[in-house]
Design a protein around this motif. Structure first.
Motif, short mmCIF file in Angstrom:
data_model
loop_
_atom_site.label_atom_id
_atom_site.label_comp_id
_atom_site.label_asym_id
_atom_site.label_seq_id
_atom_site.Cartn_x
_atom_site.Cartn_y
_atom_site.Cartn_z
N ILE A 1 -3.27 2.09 10.42
CA ILE A 1 -3.58 1.13 9.35
C ILE A 1 -2.52 0.02 9.45
O ILE A 1 -1.33 0.27 9.29
CB ILE A 1 -3.54 1.82 7.98
N VAL B 1 -3.41 -4.08 4.27
CA VAL B 1 -4.49 -4.10 3.28
C VAL B 1 -4.40 -5.42 2.52
O VAL B 1 -3.32 -5.83 2.10
CB VAL B 1 -4.35 -2.92 2.28
N ASP C 1 0.82 -1.22 0.00
CA ASP C 1 0.00 0.00 0.00
C ASP C 1 0.85 1.26 0.00
O ASP C 1 2.03 1.24 0.35
CB ASP C 1 -0.97 0.00 1.19
N ALA D 1 -11.83 -5.37 -1.19
CA ALA D 1 -10.66 -4.87 -0.46
C ALA D 1 -10.96 -4.78 1.03
O ALA D 1 -12.08 -4.38 1.42
CB ALA D 1 -10.27 -3.50 -0.99
N GLN D 2 -9.98 -5.17 1.81
CA GLN D 2 -10.15 -5.17 3.27
C GLN D 2 -8.96 -4.46 3.93
O GLN D 2 -7.82 -4.68 3.53
CB GLN D 2 -10.23 -6.62 3.75
N VAL D 3 -9.26 -3.63 4.90
CA VAL D 3 -8.20 -2.89 5.60
C VAL D 3 -8.27 -3.24 7.08
O VAL D 3 -9.35 -3.20 7.69
CB VAL D 3 -8.37 -1.35 5.41
N TYR E 1 -14.23 -3.32 5.11
CA TYR E 1 -14.08 -3.80 3.74
C TYR E 1 -15.13 -3.18 2.83
O TYR E 1 -16.12 -2.63 3.30
CB TYR E 1 -14.15 -5.33 3.69
#
Lengths: 139, 190
Positions: free
Chosen positions: A56, A59, A41, A71-73, A120
């Motif tokens: 964060i 990812v 990322d 997408a998942q964070v 997500y």
């Protein structure tokens, strides 16, 4: 009498500090059978304060059975108190053009002290190739 | 001299104080940080968040992909309003149908009388039945629950949605999004 006058404010401050500081204990299976496909990322941090509080972690992305990018964070609250923020996913096609999306609302979210949480989203159509997530601290 | 300086500071502080209190009308983005949060009412951002969650889960499930002739044909059915307020359910369903149309995964059956009139006329003229039965219907319910403790009030809105397979007569997907608001009075900002 004088001693109690000195101690009382400290006691009150101590109580105030304890209120609102609830942290989360977690347990999970140690031998993972699922493997997360982590993506490298690129971050732009303009609110260092929010980044210090809600960090964060990573990812990862995958495709849905219908051929949509998901997408998942992973986020982590590094403080001991509840944090509130808004996030918004933006999607881009193969030409880097932003995809018009009716469902692009800023989502209110909260995370408990020391909690790790996933957010997500699913791409609005199969042409989406890239994504960006924006975070903003709540008032 | 000293009095003059003090007067000047006060004179400057008064307009500054008033500017801080008043808010001139300005355009804002839907779902921004300054959104108004009403305790006893569903706000516009609540519909957006409920629709967002429903579309995300629906697309992720792949339920809408399982049709013989994609894209699927969807008909918006009844959304029951079990709240104490008047609700235009299009604020929820329109967002979902637009998102599904944009995804290329589903088309929505028209409710426009003129369009259906032309279609029926074409069927009659060509002596051919072209009407496609919807593959799915989308139905749901909005429920409001209120809890109180002293002056504090918590209102929870549950947005329940079901995707029904018209051929099999079963629900192939169900989703629920709960939006809870708590406080003593409505406020500005999340």
């Amino acid at each position: 009498m004088k001693t109690s006058k000195v101690i009382l404010p400290f006691f009150a401050v101590g109580i105030l500090m304890l209120v609102g500081c609830t942290t989360v204990n977690t347990v999970e299976n140690a031998q993972k059978s699922g493997q997360r496909a982590m993506v490298s990322d690129q971050r732009v941090i303009t609110d260092a304060s929010l980044n210090r509080k809600v960090a964060i972690v990573g990812v990862n992305a995958a495709m849905t059975p219908g051929g949509l990018l998901k997408a998942q964070v992973e986020l982590e609250n590094r403080t001991r108190s509840l944090q509130r923020f808004l996030y918004r996913f933006e999607w881009f096609d193969a030409n880097g053009m932003q995809v018009n999306n009716i469902i692009s609302a800023s989502v209110p979210e909260q995370i408990e002290g020391k909690e790790s949480k996933f957010i997500y989203s699913v791409a609005p159509n199969p042409n989406c190739r890239d994504f960006r997530v924006k975070f903003i601290e709540a008032n | 001299m000293k009095n003059k300086i003090i007067l000047l500071i006060i004179a400057a502080a008064i307009p500054a104080a008033f500017t801080g209190c008043a808010t001139n009308a300005h355009y804002v983005q839907t779902g921004d940080k300054e959104q108004i949060i009403s305790l006893g009412q569903i706000n516009i951002q609540d519909y957006a968040n409920a629709a967002n969650a429903a579309v995300k889960e629906l697309l992720e499930s792949g339920a809408i992909d399982k049709v013989a002739n994609p894209p699927a044909l969807l008909e918006i059915s009844r959304i029951v309003n079990n709240t104490g307020q008047q609700v235009d359910t299009d604020l929820l369903t329109k967002k979902i149908s637009i998102a599904l149309l944009q995804s290329g995964k589903a088309l929505t059956k028209t409710v426009d009388k003129k369009a259906t009139g032309y279609q029926q006329e074409a069927e009659f003229m060509n002596d051919q039945k072209t009407t496609r039965m919807p593959d799915f219907t989308l139905s749901g319910k909005i429920i409001e629950t209120v809890d109180r403790a002293g002056n504090t009030r918590r209102t929870t809105y549950s947005f329940q949605l079901s995707l029904n397979d018209t051929k099999a007569g079963v629900q192939v997907w169900e989703g629920e999004k709960e939006i809870a608001k708590q406080g003593t009075r409505s406020s500005v900002g999340f």
